[in-house]
Design a protein around this motif. Structure first.
Motif, PDB file in Angstrom:
ATOM      1  N   GLY A 112       0.807  -0.935  -0.002  1.00 48.15           N
ATOM      2  CA  GLY A 112       0.064   0.339  -0.059  1.00 48.15           C
ATOM      3  C   GLY A 112       1.019   1.372  -0.027  1.00 48.15           C
ATOM      4  O   GLY A 112       0.154   2.099  -0.875  1.00 48.15           O
ATOM      5  N   TYR A 115       2.321   1.631  -3.561  1.00 51.25           N
ATOM      6  CA  TYR A 115       1.156   2.340  -4.211  1.00 51.25           C
ATOM      7  C   TYR A 115       1.274   3.493  -4.388  1.00 51.25           C
ATOM      8  O   TYR A 115       0.467   4.839  -4.652  1.00 51.25           O
ATOM      9  CB  TYR A 115      -0.197   1.100  -4.011  1.00 51.25           C
ATOM     10  CG  TYR A 115       0.107  -0.006  -5.432  1.00 51.25           C
ATOM     11  CD1 TYR A 115      -0.153  -0.322  -6.674  1.00 51.25           C
ATOM     12  CD2 TYR A 115      -0.298  -1.235  -4.943  1.00 51.25           C
ATOM     13  CE1 TYR A 115       0.175  -0.562  -7.456  1.00 51.25           C
ATOM     14  CE2 TYR A 115      -0.419  -2.329  -5.693  1.00 51.25           C
ATOM     15  CZ  TYR A 115      -0.243  -1.708  -6.529  1.00 51.25           C
ATOM     16  OH  TYR A 115      -0.240  -3.099  -8.089  1.00 51.25           O
ATOM     17  N   MET A 116       0.761   4.066  -2.397  1.00 51.05           N
ATOM     18  CA  MET A 116       0.321   5.676  -2.344  1.00 51.05           C
ATOM     19  C   MET A 116       1.865   6.214  -2.975  1.00 51.05           C
ATOM     20  O   MET A 116       1.576   7.509  -3.818  1.00 51.05           O
ATOM     21  CB  MET A 116       0.362   5.642  -0.651  1.00 51.05           C
ATOM     22  CG  MET A 116       0.291   6.910  -0.372  1.00 51.05           C
ATOM     23  SD  MET A 116       0.467   7.104   1.263  1.00 51.05           S
ATOM     24  CE  MET A 116       1.746   7.093   2.157  1.00 51.05           C
ATOM     25  N   ARG A 117       2.547   5.825  -3.027  1.00 50.21           N
ATOM     26  CA  ARG A 117       3.830   6.525  -2.596  1.00 50.21           C
ATOM     27  C   ARG A 117       3.902   6.804  -5.088  1.00 50.21           C
ATOM     28  O   ARG A 117       4.650   7.489  -5.515  1.00 50.21           O
ATOM     29  CB  ARG A 117       5.225   6.341  -2.742  1.00 50.21           C
ATOM     30  CG  ARG A 117       5.603   5.839  -1.424  1.00 50.21           C
ATOM     31  CD  ARG A 117       6.742   5.787  -1.103  1.00 50.21           C
ATOM     32  NE  ARG A 117       8.107   6.324  -1.589  1.00 50.21           N
ATOM     33  CZ  ARG A 117       9.139   6.281  -1.558  1.00 50.21           C
ATOM     34  NH1 ARG A 117       9.687   5.082  -1.567  1.00 50.21           N
ATOM     35  NH2 ARG A 117      10.506   6.572  -2.384  1.00 50.21           N
ATOM     36  N   GLN A 119       1.126   7.226  -6.219  1.00 52.88           N
ATOM     37  CA  GLN A 119       0.036   8.276  -6.453  1.00 52.88           C
ATOM     38  C   GLN A 119      -1.304   7.318  -7.303  1.00 52.88           C
ATOM     39  O   GLN A 119      -1.752   7.963  -7.226  1.00 52.88           O
ATOM     40  CB  GLN A 119      -0.297   9.384  -7.351  1.00 52.88           C
ATOM     41  CG  GLN A 119       0.889   9.383  -6.923  1.00 52.88           C
ATOM     42  CD  GLN A 119       0.901  11.767  -7.014  1.00 52.88           C
ATOM     43  OE1 GLN A 119       0.926  12.081  -8.365  1.00 52.88           O
ATOM     44  NE2 GLN A 119       1.611  12.316  -6.103  1.00 52.88           N
ATOM     45  N   TYR A 121      -3.762   5.377  -6.257  1.00 57.15           N
ATOM     46  CA  TYR A 121      -4.207   5.873  -4.885  1.00 57.15           C
ATOM     47  C   TYR A 121      -5.745   4.751  -4.518  1.00 57.15           C
ATOM     48  O   TYR A 121      -6.322   3.666  -3.142  1.00 57.15           O
ATOM     49  CB  TYR A 121      -5.235   6.941  -3.796  1.00 57.15           C
ATOM     50  CG  TYR A 121      -4.143   8.170  -4.443  1.00 57.15           C
ATOM     51  CD1 TYR A 121      -2.719   8.308  -3.118  1.00 57.15           C
ATOM     52  CD2 TYR A 121      -3.883   9.337  -5.202  1.00 57.15           C
ATOM     53  CE1 TYR A 121      -1.806   9.206  -3.346  1.00 57.15           C
ATOM     54  CE2 TYR A 121      -3.009  10.517  -5.542  1.00 57.15           C
ATOM     55  CZ  TYR A 121      -2.179  10.495  -4.020  1.00 57.15           C
ATOM     56  OH  TYR A 121      -1.235  11.113  -3.914  1.00 57.15           O
ATOM     57  N   ALA A 124      -3.567   1.576  -3.215  1.00 58.25           N
ATOM     58  CA  ALA A 124      -3.255   1.966  -1.563  1.00 58.25           C
ATOM     59  C   ALA A 124      -4.645   1.555  -0.731  1.00 58.25           C
ATOM     60  O   ALA A 124      -4.239   0.917   0.241  1.00 58.25           O
ATOM     61  CB  ALA A 124      -2.390   3.486  -1.896  1.00 58.25           C
ATOM     62  N   TYR A 128      -4.490  -1.168   1.758  1.00 59.01           N
ATOM     63  CA  TYR A 128      -4.497  -0.653   3.927  1.00 59.01           C
ATOM     64  C   TYR A 128      -6.077  -1.123   4.081  1.00 59.01           C
ATOM     65  O   TYR A 128      -5.365  -2.388   5.674  1.00 59.01           O
ATOM     66  CB  TYR A 128      -4.554   0.706   3.254  1.00 59.01           C
ATOM     67  CG  TYR A 128      -3.141   1.529   3.326  1.00 59.01           C
ATOM     68  CD1 TYR A 128      -2.472   0.935   2.884  1.00 59.01           C
ATOM     69  CD2 TYR A 128      -3.449   2.512   2.431  1.00 59.01           C
ATOM     70  CE1 TYR A 128      -0.885   1.730   3.198  1.00 59.01           C
ATOM     71  CE2 TYR A 128      -2.438   3.415   2.966  1.00 59.01           C
ATOM     72  CZ  TYR A 128      -1.130   3.008   2.488  1.00 59.01           C
ATOM     73  OH  TYR A 128       0.278   3.643   2.463  1.00 59.01           O
ATOM     74  N   ASN A 152      -2.700   5.413   7.291  1.00 59.19           N
ATOM     75  CA  ASN A 152      -2.167   5.636   6.165  1.00 59.19           C
ATOM     76  C   ASN A 152      -3.636   5.346   4.966  1.00 59.19           C
ATOM     77  O   ASN A 152      -3.797   6.969   3.540  1.00 59.19           O
ATOM     78  CB  ASN A 152      -1.203   5.081   5.145  1.00 59.19           C
ATOM     79  CG  ASN A 152       0.345   5.246   5.677  1.00 59.19           C
ATOM     80  OD1 ASN A 152       0.943   5.943   6.876  1.00 59.19           O
ATOM     81  ND2 ASN A 152       0.975   3.826   5.804  1.00 59.19           N
ATOM     82  N   VAL A 156      -4.745   8.968   2.258  1.00 57.02           N
ATOM     83  CA  VAL A 156      -5.434   8.689   0.454  1.00 57.02           C
ATOM     84  C   VAL A 156      -6.670   8.204   0.253  1.00 57.02           C
ATOM     85  O   VAL A 156      -6.689   9.344  -0.647  1.00 57.02           O
ATOM     86  CB  VAL A 156      -4.994   6.903   1.122  1.00 57.02           C
ATOM     87  CG1 VAL A 156      -5.307   6.329  -1.323  1.00 57.02           C
ATOM     88  CG2 VAL A 156      -3.545   6.730   0.259  1.00 57.02           C
ATOM     89  N   ASN A 159      -6.917  12.336  -0.446  1.00 62.73           N
ATOM     90  CA  ASN A 159      -6.490  12.547  -1.882  1.00 62.73           C
ATOM     91  C   ASN A 159      -7.789  11.884  -2.840  1.00 62.73           C
ATOM     92  O   ASN A 159      -7.761  13.014  -3.563  1.00 62.73           O
ATOM     93  CB  ASN A 159      -5.153  11.968  -1.399  1.00 62.73           C
ATOM     94  CG  ASN A 159      -4.596  12.626  -1.230  1.00 62.73           C
ATOM     95  OD1 ASN A 159      -3.795  13.504  -1.346  1.00 62.73           O
ATOM     96  ND2 ASN A 159      -3.170  11.947  -0.977  1.00 62.73           N
TER      97      ASN A 159
END
Length: 173
Positions: A112, A115-117, A119, A121, A124, A128, A152, A156, A159
């Motif tokens: 996760g 994937y967040m890094r 973007q 989302y 991610a 999570y 986390n 996300v 966002n």
């Protein structure tokens, strides 16, 4: 200290001994903690080679060191490489440990994060949520890993403009 132990262990057990791999892994962790990622990567790679030979590529020993190596890739900014290795670790842990194990939860959370890094989302959030479910079942809802994964997920979801879901996750932190 570990370097001397590695030399002595090589003399005593031979260069392909799992005891030597243990020391290499410990050296890798020490260098990782000192932010000496190139040296850490070198030791982790040596440990993986030995563990693969001694126990097989799907062994829990190999998987643990692969997770350490994935962490290095993440710290080096090699996010795609980290993601791919974390996915491999996740699959191997699910096979070795079953789907509901704390280490599987950690792998889900690590996937996760990558994937967040990147973007990505939606992916991610999905990882999570799976990680949260595994952690709640294995370590309880008050464990710090549940708080980390909920935090986390909340970031996300914010966002993604899913403000109500984000608020619900923040409340679980």
């Amino acid at each position: 200290m570990f370097a001397r132990a590695a030399t002595a262990s090589i003399k005593l057990h031979g260069g392909n001994s799992p005891f030597v791999a243990d020391i290499y892994n410990n050296l890798g962790v020490a260098h990782l903690n000192a932010m000496q990622v190139e040296q850490a990567e070198e030791y982790f790679s040596k440990a993986i080679k030995i563990y693969d030979t001694a126990h097989g590529p799907g062994s829990i020993h190999t998987i643990g060191v692969m997770a350490n190596l994935a962490m290095i890739y993440g710290r080096q900014g090699k996010v795609e490489e980290s993601l791919q290795l974390n996915l491999k670790v996740l699959k191997a842990r699910e096979i070795a440990l079953g789907a509901v194990h704390e280490d599987v939860g950690k792998s889900l959370m690590n996937v996760g994060v990558q994937y967040m890094r990147l973007q990505q989302y939606e992916e991610a959030v999905a990882y999570y949520e799976k990680a949260r479910d595994v952690f709640v079942k294995t370590v309880g809802k008050n464990h710090h890993n549940v708080g980390s994964v909920c935090y986390n997920a909340a970031m996300v979801q914010y966002n993604l403009k899913r403000y109500e879901d984000s608020a619900r996750n923040y409340e679980q932190v």
